[in-house]
Design a protein around this motif. Structure first.
Motif, PDB file in Angstrom:
ATOM      1  N   ASN A  75      -4.685   8.238   3.953  1.00 25.07           N
ATOM      2  CA  ASN A  75      -4.537   8.636   2.556  1.00 25.07           C
ATOM      3  C   ASN A  75      -4.915   7.429   1.683  1.00 25.07           C
ATOM      4  O   ASN A  75      -4.135   6.500   1.523  1.00 25.07           O
ATOM      5  N   ILE A  76      -6.159   7.454   1.181  1.00 23.51           N
ATOM      6  CA  ILE A  76      -6.637   6.289   0.438  1.00 23.51           C
ATOM      7  C   ILE A  76      -7.007   6.684  -0.986  1.00 23.51           C
ATOM      8  O   ILE A  76      -7.751   7.641  -1.190  1.00 23.51           O
ATOM      9  N   LYS A  77      -6.478   5.927  -1.934  1.00 23.35           N
ATOM     10  CA  LYS A  77      -6.943   6.129  -3.307  1.00 23.35           C
ATOM     11  C   LYS A  77      -7.565   4.818  -3.742  1.00 23.35           C
ATOM     12  O   LYS A  77      -6.877   3.801  -3.844  1.00 23.35           O
ATOM     13  N   ALA A  78      -8.861   4.833  -3.941  1.00 22.74           N
ATOM     14  CA  ALA A  78      -9.520   3.559  -4.270  1.00 22.74           C
ATOM     15  C   ALA A  78     -10.822   3.806  -5.012  1.00 22.74           C
ATOM     16  O   ALA A  78     -11.426   4.871  -4.888  1.00 22.74           O
ATOM     17  N   GLU A  79     -11.220   2.789  -5.795  1.00 22.94           N
ATOM     18  CA  GLU A  79     -12.506   2.881  -6.497  1.00 22.94           C
ATOM     19  C   GLU A  79     -13.659   2.779  -5.508  1.00 22.94           C
ATOM     20  O   GLU A  79     -14.648   3.477  -5.586  1.00 22.94           O
ATOM     21  N   ILE A 104      -9.933  -1.712   0.863  1.00 24.00           N
ATOM     22  CA  ILE A 104     -10.029  -1.192  -0.505  1.00 24.00           C
ATOM     23  C   ILE A 104     -10.651  -2.267  -1.386  1.00 24.00           C
ATOM     24  O   ILE A 104     -10.234  -3.426  -1.346  1.00 24.00           O
ATOM     25  N   GLU A 120     -11.735  -3.376  -5.190  1.00 18.92           N
ATOM     26  CA  GLU A 120     -11.689  -3.153  -6.632  1.00 18.92           C
ATOM     27  C   GLU A 120     -13.077  -3.330  -7.233  1.00 18.92           C
ATOM     28  O   GLU A 120     -13.850  -4.179  -6.785  1.00 18.92           O
TER      29      GLU A 120
END
Lengths: 337, 359
Positions: free
Chosen positions: A43-47, A148, A150
């Motif tokens: 479960n990854i939330k990243a730009e 991840i 940025e």
């Protein structure tokens, strides 16, 4: 479990199952791997996601200061971290030669687990294959890693923003890993206390990035040594680089062995060294910060990006002469990582 | 590090440069005839420090570079013989023969192993009694004594499966031949490690017969610059002689024991040098008494006809007549990843050193 790895341990049957459960799942212990699903569900939330892979075939598999497992984790973590990413997840696939001692596998896997824990990454998926004796040399490991990234750090891996006046920094002595491997092969009957510099550098890198200093480029100087990194950097960006040889740290024991064997430490592999390019104004700040870290105590500003000699890395030799640094043509040492 | 740091000391280097600048008035060409010197000169960036009137040129001093294609072809042919293990110093495996290299043969399955010393080759022979182990002997007075000692060792151990393919050469005939050929040299930076073995006498004919000075030099920057100073001084005062700069290692008699071992195992023969052709009594063949260790005799093979590379000016480079960047192949077709001529293969080769450090 038996003393040695058998072909059956890679068959997918009961032996495989036992091996995975008693060694891999036990050591790498984490809720994602414990599911033992075909894919690890992340479960990854990243730009941005940084994604890397590498294979490890080092010979010998145990060497002073590390082993193939530690190397695999550190190498993968570092590839992600030097890209400016925060390493998160790793996969590990093992190709094992039939007859490989179970005890050695346990040691290697335990070291991988320990190193991953230190680095704050988890090993979420894996694979095991066993091949007939002679079809691989003891143990090969393949890894992949996800980190991840940025948005503000996306230029670091290519160094797109470097310009004349930027400073080049290294986080300590070079050539330790390559020479430790040579020594552990009993090459030339050396008796030496040289140890690999193999280490996960994501902690050090995080501190540097968190300081807000303008880091323009990072690369881990593994195979081909720092010479390769510097040449690639100058060639890719058609910029000049000047390195002051006297500022490049080399441990005395490593230097001695290199002198005897005719190796240039600039071309010898490292497994815990990063070359950074930092904006000129921030260089001293980054340097003092690095020096407070376990893996940056002997950091040094070794040179700078210059407007002359576009596309070339120039070395100011220790006696004050000038010459180019060239990319190595072939391997100085076989199978070092 | 002792014996290193003091000989790379920047202050001493600067002092020597100042002295050289003070005494050097005329244009002078100094030749180094050892690949170790070629490499050190380029590695430390010495040419960038010297005044423009002093040129350093590289002579035929890299053992790999002067080795004939025929020798490589011979080694390639041996590597194709069943149950033969070729043992060699590393550089040689990349040297192009007429149609192949040892590296290429290795990739096709030949057993070619890199060793650091002939003693490693003897060990391989002991461990592989059913195979024939051949050691490729290249180099000058520096590597010839260990090869000789290796053969004596093999005899003492009664090793029946070990032999040497010799391309060993001696340096003085080439140094004379260069001047005979009209190469303009005002002084020789002579290899210190050769003189550790041979002493100084081998160079005496050079100032005597040719009016060219010889300074026997060590391999660190201070050594080389002090030798340059001594040679420039000889040239400016026209007082040519053999002098020892490398006094911490060389004595005038040399190493008598090593000389004896060499004389025992080898006999002088005419030999072919890349760029210079055949020079009388310049090569070292295995002496008759030791023929059971001579690969030329013990493992007869058919060696292919030698084909020379077109356009390659290795010969002129080895004679110091041209610099590597004057070769049209340099840096384009011929580079360190894909060497055409032998001078590009070894890190001691003039072209390789030039390519790596100075292009």
């Amino acid at each position: 479990m038996g003393k040695n790895i058998l072909l059956g341990h890679g068959s997918g049957g009961k032996l495989s199952h036992d091996l995975i459960k008693t060694i891999f799942v036990k050591q790498f212990e984490n809720p994602i791997l414990s599911q033992q699903t075909d894919s690890a569900i992340l479960n990854i939330k990243a730009e941005n996601i940084a994604f890397t892979t590498d294979s490890y075939v080092v010979d010998p598999i145990f060497f002073p200061g590390g082993n193939i497992g530690k190397l695999a984790v550190c190498g993968t973590v570092n590839d992600l971290a030097v890209s400016g990413a925060t390493p998160k997840y790793i996969s590990a696939a093992f190709i094992i030669e039939e007859g490989f001692p179970m005890k050695d596998l346990e040691t290697i896997v335990a070291d991988m687990a320990a190193e991953a824990k230190k680095a704050g990454v988890i090993i979420v998926t894996g694979d095991t294959k066993v091949v007939n004796k002679g079809q691989c040399d003891k143990l090969f490991i393949n890894t992949a890693g996800i980190g991840i990234l940025e948005e503000k750090y996306t230029g670091i891996s290519t160094g797109r923003d470097i310009k004349a006046g930027d400073k080049i920094i290294i986080n300590g002595s070079i050539a330790d890993h390559g020479m430790a491997i040579m020594a552990s092969r009993n090459f030339g009957n050396f008796q030496t206390d040289i140890k690999t510099d193999c280490a996960c550098l994501n902690g050090l890198i995080k501190e540097i990035l968190d300081s807000g200093c303008n880091v323009k480029f990072m690369r881990d100087a593994t195979r081909g040594g720092i010479a390769t990194v510097l040449c690639e950097l100058s060639e890719t960006h058609k910029t000049g680089i000047e390195i002051d040889e006297a500022k490049v740290p080399v441990n005395e024991n490593v230097r001695g062995m290199c002198e005897l064997l005719g190796f240039d430490p600039f071309y010898v592999a490292n497994e815990g060294k990063i070359v950074l390019v930092v904006a000129g104004d921030d260089a001293e700040k980054v340097l003092s910060l690095m020096k407070t870290h376990e893996f940056g105590k002997h950091s040094s500003i070794i040179g700078e990006v210059v407007s002359s000699n576009a596309g070339k890395a120039i070395l100011i030799t220790e006696i004050g002469g000038k010459r180019i640094i060239d990319i190595p043509a072939g391997e100085q040492l076989p199978r070092i990582c | 590090m002792k014996y290193i740091d003091e000989f790379r000391n920047k202050d001493i280097v600067n002092l020597l440069l100042k002295n050289i600048n003070n005494i050097s008035k005329k244009d002078v060409v100094l030749m180094e005839v050892c690949g170790g010197h070629t490499w050190a000169i380029q590695k430390f960036g010495i040419p960038s420090l010297l005044p423009e009137n002093i040129s350093l040129v590289s002579g035929p001093g890299c053992p790999v570079c002067v080795t004939s294609k025929k020798f490589i072809d011979h080694a390639v042919a041996l590597s194709r013989v069943k149950d033969v293990i070729i043992t060699t110093y590393g550089d040689l495996i990349r040297v192009p023969g007429s149609t192949s290299t040892l590296n290429e043969e290795k990739s096709k399955g030949a057993d070619v192993r890199i060793v650091y010393s002939i003693l490693d080759a003897l060990k391989i022979a002991k461990e592989n009694s059913t195979k024939k182990v051949v050691f490729l002997g290249v180099g000058f007075e520096t590597t010839a004594p260990p090869s000789a000692a290796g053969i004596i060792n093999a005899k003492v151990q009664n090793l029946k499966n070990f032999s040497l393919l010799s391309s060993h050469k001696i340096m003085p005939p080439a140094m004379g031949a260069l001047i005979d050929e009209g190469v303009a040299i005002n002084g020789y930076i002579a290899p210190g490690h050769v003189s550790v073995i041979t002493g100084t006498e081998i160079y005496e004919p050079i100032p005597r017969n040719y009016g060219v000075g010889c300074v026997i030099s060590g391999f660190e920057p201070v050594d080389i610059l002090q030798s340059v100073y001594m040679l420039v001084k000889q040239f400016e005062t026209q007082d040519f002689k053999v002098e020892i700069q490398y006094k911490r290692a060389v004595n005038p008699e040399g190493n008598i024991k090593a000389q004896q071992v060499m004389n025992e195992v080898f006999s002088l023969r005419d030999d072919w040098w890349r760029g210079l052709g055949t020079l009388p009594l310049s090569g070292l063949g295995v002496a008759e008494n030791y023929s059971e260790f001579d690969a030329e005799i013990m493992i007869p093979v058919e060696v292919e006809e030698t084909k020379e590379e077109k356009g390659c000016i290795c010969g002129e480079i080895l004679k110091g007549l041209k610099k590597p960047n004057q070769c049209k192949l340099f840096g384009t077709v011929c580079n360190s990843s894909n060497p055409v001529g032998a001078c590009m293969v070894s890190h001691e080769g003039a072209c390789n050193a030039y390519y790596r450090f100075n292009r």
